[in-house]
Design a protein around this motif. Structure first.
Motif, PDB file in Angstrom:
ATOM      1  N   ARG A  22      96.398 -22.480  35.169  1.00 56.47           N
ATOM      2  CA  ARG A  22      97.087 -21.825  36.293  1.00 56.47           C
ATOM      3  C   ARG A  22      97.787 -20.554  35.853  1.00 56.47           C
ATOM      4  N   GLY A  23      98.409 -20.595  34.684  1.00 52.33           N
ATOM      5  CA  GLY A  23      99.066 -19.393  34.152  1.00 52.33           C
ATOM      6  C   GLY A  23      98.075 -18.271  33.910  1.00 52.33           C
ATOM      7  N   GLN A  24      96.893 -18.604  33.431  1.00 46.79           N
ATOM      8  CA  GLN A  24      95.857 -17.593  33.190  1.00 46.79           C
ATOM      9  C   GLN A  24      95.391 -16.971  34.507  1.00 46.79           C
ATOM     10  N   VAL A  25      95.249 -17.787  35.541  1.00 50.64           N
ATOM     11  CA  VAL A  25      94.841 -17.279  36.853  1.00 50.64           C
ATOM     12  C   VAL A  25      95.911 -16.348  37.415  1.00 50.64           C
ATOM     13  N   ILE A  26      97.187 -16.748  37.274  1.00 51.58           N
ATOM     14  CA  ILE A  26      98.278 -15.903  37.767  1.00 51.58           C
ATOM     15  C   ILE A  26      98.329 -14.590  36.995  1.00 51.58           C
ATOM     16  N   ALA A  27      98.143 -14.642  35.682  1.00 48.08           N
ATOM     17  CA  ALA A  27      98.156 -13.425  34.870  1.00 48.08           C
ATOM     18  C   ALA A  27      97.008 -12.492  35.277  1.00 48.08           C
TER      19      ALA A  27
ATOM     20  N   ALA B 243      95.570 -12.360  38.241  1.00 50.09           N
ATOM     21  CA  ALA B 243      95.880 -11.821  39.568  1.00 50.09           C
ATOM     22  C   ALA B 243      96.920 -10.707  39.460  1.00 50.09           C
ATOM     23  N   ALA B 244      97.926 -10.879  38.607  1.00 50.70           N
ATOM     24  CA  ALA B 244      98.937  -9.843  38.418  1.00 50.70           C
ATOM     25  C   ALA B 244      98.316  -8.583  37.827  1.00 50.70           C
ATOM     26  N   LEU B 245      97.423  -8.744  36.871  1.00 44.29           N
ATOM     27  CA  LEU B 245      96.747  -7.586  36.272  1.00 44.29           C
ATOM     28  C   LEU B 245      95.928  -6.838  37.316  1.00 44.29           C
ATOM     29  N   VAL B 246      95.237  -7.568  38.155  1.00 48.51           N
ATOM     30  CA  VAL B 246      94.442  -6.927  39.203  1.00 48.51           C
ATOM     31  C   VAL B 246      95.347  -6.146  40.150  1.00 48.51           C
ATOM     32  N   GLN B 247      96.478  -6.709  40.516  1.00 47.28           N
ATOM     33  CA  GLN B 247      97.417  -6.014  41.416  1.00 47.28           C
ATOM     34  C   GLN B 247      97.971  -4.746  40.769  1.00 47.28           C
ATOM     35  N   VAL B 248      98.331  -4.816  39.501  1.00 50.58           N
ATOM     36  CA  VAL B 248      98.855  -3.645  38.803  1.00 50.58           C
ATOM     37  C   VAL B 248      97.792  -2.567  38.711  1.00 50.58           C
ATOM     38  N   LEU B 249      96.582  -2.935  38.371  1.00 53.00           N
ATOM     39  CA  LEU B 249      95.510  -1.947  38.279  1.00 53.00           C
ATOM     40  C   LEU B 249      95.209  -1.330  39.649  1.00 53.00           C
ATOM     41  N   ALA B 250      95.271  -2.148  40.701  1.00 50.78           N
ATOM     42  CA  ALA B 250      95.046  -1.620  42.059  1.00 50.78           C
ATOM     43  C   ALA B 250      96.152  -0.627  42.419  1.00 50.78           C
ATOM     44  N   MET B 251      97.393  -0.920  42.048  1.00 52.24           N
ATOM     45  CA  MET B 251      98.497   0.007  42.325  1.00 52.24           C
ATOM     46  C   MET B 251      98.325   1.312  41.554  1.00 52.24           C
ATOM     47  N   ILE B 252      97.873   1.214  40.308  1.00 51.57           N
ATOM     48  CA  ILE B 252      97.660   2.417  39.494  1.00 51.57           C
ATOM     49  C   ILE B 252      96.548   3.274  40.113  1.00 51.57           C
ATOM     50  N   ILE B 253      95.506   2.638  40.575  1.00 50.75           N
ATOM     51  CA  ILE B 253      94.385   3.396  41.159  1.00 50.75           C
ATOM     52  C   ILE B 253      94.817   4.055  42.452  1.00 50.75           C
ATOM     53  N   THR B 254      95.589   3.343  43.308  1.00 51.29           N
ATOM     54  CA  THR B 254      95.990   3.924  44.583  1.00 51.29           C
ATOM     55  C   THR B 254      97.009   5.046  44.409  1.00 51.29           C
ATOM     56  N   LYS B 255      97.909   4.941  43.428  1.00 50.51           N
ATOM     57  CA  LYS B 255      98.917   5.987  43.189  1.00 50.51           C
ATOM     58  C   LYS B 255      98.335   7.172  42.426  1.00 50.51           C
ATOM     59  N   GLY B 256      97.339   6.923  41.669  1.00 52.66           N
ATOM     60  CA  GLY B 256      96.774   7.980  40.825  1.00 52.66           C
ATOM     61  C   GLY B 256      97.533   8.067  39.521  1.00 52.66           C
TER      62      GLY B 256
END
Length: 74
Positions: free
Chosen positions: A53-58, A60-73
């Protein structure tokens, strides 16, 4: 002849109860070991599930951070 048969039965009953009394401590410890092994197995199973479960959460968090970086530039 009848007396020897009764004595034989009484002797076998007495030795059977003495045997069960003699085996009681080892049987109790065997049951304790089985219960302990079951508890350790459940604890290890829970630890593996929590790690997964911790690996899945990690991830998901990485995907969210990368999505934020891509959207902000960069």
């Amino acid at each position: 002849m009848a007396d020897t048969g009764v004595a034989s039965v009484i002797g076998s009953v007495g030795s059977g109860s003495a045997l069960s009394v003699g085996l009681a401590p080892s049987t109790a410890m065997a049951m304790t070991y089985v219960a302990m092994a079951d508890s350790i197995g459940l604890a290890m199973e829970n630890a593996a599930a929590n790690q997964q479960r911790g690996q899945v959460i990690a991830n998901a968090a990485l995907v969210q951070v990368l999505a934020m970086i891509i959207t902000k530039g960069a």
